[in-house]
Design an enzyme around this catalytic site. Structure first.
Site, short mmCIF file in Angstrom:
data_model
loop_
_atom_site.label_atom_id
_atom_site.label_comp_id
_atom_site.label_asym_id
_atom_site.label_seq_id
_atom_site.Cartn_x
_atom_site.Cartn_y
_atom_site.Cartn_z
N HIS A 7 0.87 -1.18 0.00
CA HIS A 7 0.00 0.00 0.00
C HIS A 7 0.90 1.23 0.00
O HIS A 7 1.70 1.44 0.92
CB HIS A 7 -0.93 0.01 1.20
CG HIS A 7 -2.05 -0.98 1.08
ND1 HIS A 7 -2.67 -1.56 2.17
CD2 HIS A 7 -2.68 -1.49 -0.02
CE1 HIS A 7 -3.62 -2.38 1.75
NE2 HIS A 7 -3.65 -2.35 0.42
N SER A 52 -13.08 2.97 -17.13
CA SER A 52 -13.19 3.78 -15.93
C SER A 52 -12.15 4.90 -15.98
O SER A 52 -11.04 4.70 -16.45
CB SER A 52 -12.97 2.93 -14.67
OG SER A 52 -12.97 3.75 -13.52
N ASP A 76 -15.84 -3.96 -6.12
CA ASP A 76 -15.77 -4.12 -7.57
C ASP A 76 -15.81 -2.77 -8.28
O ASP A 76 -15.89 -2.70 -9.51
CB ASP A 76 -16.89 -5.01 -8.08
CG ASP A 76 -18.27 -4.45 -7.77
OD1 ASP A 76 -18.37 -3.36 -7.17
OD2 ASP A 76 -19.28 -5.11 -8.13
N GLU A 103 0.54 -4.65 11.18
CA GLU A 103 0.26 -3.22 11.08
C GLU A 103 1.16 -2.50 12.08
O GLU A 103 1.01 -2.63 13.29
CB GLU A 103 -1.21 -2.93 11.41
CG GLU A 103 -2.20 -3.53 10.41
CD GLU A 103 -2.35 -2.70 9.14
OE1 GLU A 103 -1.75 -1.61 9.07
OE2 GLU A 103 -3.10 -3.14 8.25
#
Length: 377
Positions: free
Chosen positions: A125, A192, A214, A328
């Site tokens: 990420h 998109s 989605d 994390e």
């Protein structure tokens, strides 16, 4: 929309200034307690960007956050400087043409992996900069061993360490140039205007379940199909080739101070969950001893939130690597993704101490330790 699926736990919400009062009234009417953590996120980002703006020509600085170019150059420098214990490999190329690197570290290194593998990755990420700084800190400790630690010497005799420092190079670069809080990769989506796939929702295990979207515009967009992205394909190919030797997998994220076991797709648990929780406690206790940082440990689904198609689920569920975690890193929301530079070394140090303790116990339990350098007490 935020699904509040964790009773008696916190959820972090970023609210536009114009909606602040309306939001406060809504949560108060619902009987939810609130605490202001960051008053002006944009101001923090701007100040953060000024401090961290660095040239691609800058040498890597282990006390600061570094650009992808600096990480890349440091990996090459390490491999050139320490050829007897390191080997840098290029395992794939991103949509924007950046290389994905893997650094192997072990004593008497050769072209093939002959020892039990400890696989650690970070930066899947993009906005989670502290995951990258932490894996680089650990690389520095393992390679340079600045304190001449016999434990590290023993680990290098016993394990093949494999590091994937930045699993999302394009996204990471984008957080430096354009949007500090960008999460996904930078691949275009068909039909998109929205760009990017959440690479940690793109793995082929229970793909498309809870905690994925989605919608290409959503931050947790899972992609059009499992392993649709070049980054996850590259990591998958390497793991599938070496899975039978992997004894520990750790996937770094931020933030929350959570040491989590599979699964994220449901409340289902692996057959060896008790064993994984035992090692979780060992790591978390070791981390706490360093400076009092407290981690919570448990399954992804119930410890943080439902999240399907994630790497740790695929590694454990599909590839049958028995000990696998999503971690994390700190903090618990005071700074969120905008970790202060002053915390980089401390987080790296305590995290490595946790992994050291885990590896020592794992090695003892599984009879993996091949050296007299390590003395079990």
């Amino acid at each position: 929309m935020v699904e509040l699926n964790r009773p008696n736990r916190y959820v972090d919400v970023m609210v536009h200034p114009e909606g602040r009062e309306r939001f406060k009234r809504a949560v108060e009417d619902a009987g939810i307690e609130t605490n202001l953590m960051i008053r002006d996120v944009e101001d923090i980002i701007k100040r953060h960007a000024v401090r961290e703006k660095r040239s691609a020509d800058d040498a890597y600085d282990y006390t600061k956050f570094n650009t992808f170019q600096s990480v890349e150059k440091e990996l090459h420098r390490i491999a050139k400087t320490y050829p007897n214990i390191t080997r840098l490999e290029d395992i794939g190329t991103t949509h924007e043409g950046r290389k994905m690197y893997l650094l192997r570290v072990t004593n008497n290194i050769g072209p093939t992996l002959t020892k039990p593998i400890v696989l650690i990755d970070a930066g899947i990420h993009a906005r989670e900069w502290v995951s990258v700084s932490t894996i680089m800190y650990i690389i520095n400790q393992v390679v340079r061993n600045p304190n001449n630690d016999n434990l590290i010497k023993g680990f290098l005799d016993s394990y093949d360490f494999v590091f994937m420092p930045v699993l999302n190079p394009d996204g990471y670069v984008y957080t430096w140039t354009t949007d500090r809080l960008w999460r996904k990769n930078r691949a275009p989506n068909a039909n998109s205007r929205c760009v990017g796939v959440d690479l940690n929702r793109n793995w082929d295990y229970k793909w498309g379940g809870k905690g994925t979207s989605d919608d290409p515009c959503a931050i947790d967009f899972r992609g059009p199909a499992p392993f649709s992205e070049k980054e996850t394909i590259a990591a998958r190919n390497w793991v599938e080739k070496h899975k039978h030797k992997i004894v520990l997998y750790i996937n770094f994220h931020a933030y929350g101070q959570l040491w989590m076991t599979p699964y994220g797709y449901s409340l289902d648990t692996p057959s060896n969950e008790k064993e994984m929780l035992k090692y979780s406690k060992i790591a978390c206790d070791a981390i706490h001893k360093v400076r009092g940082t407290t981690y919570t440990y448990g399954p992804v689904y119930s410890t943080i939130y439902p999240a399907s198609s994630i790497s740790v689920d695929w590694v454990r569920g599909a590839e049958h690597v028995l000990i696998a975690y999503t971690v994390e890193l700190p903090d618990k929301g005071r700074h969120g993704f905008l970790t202060p530079v002053s915390e980089i070394t401390a987080i790296g140090n305590e995290t490595w101490k946790g992994i050291e303790a885990l590896l020592l116990r794992l090695g003892e339990d599984k009879h993996l330790l091949r050296t007299e350098e390590i003395i079990i007490v």
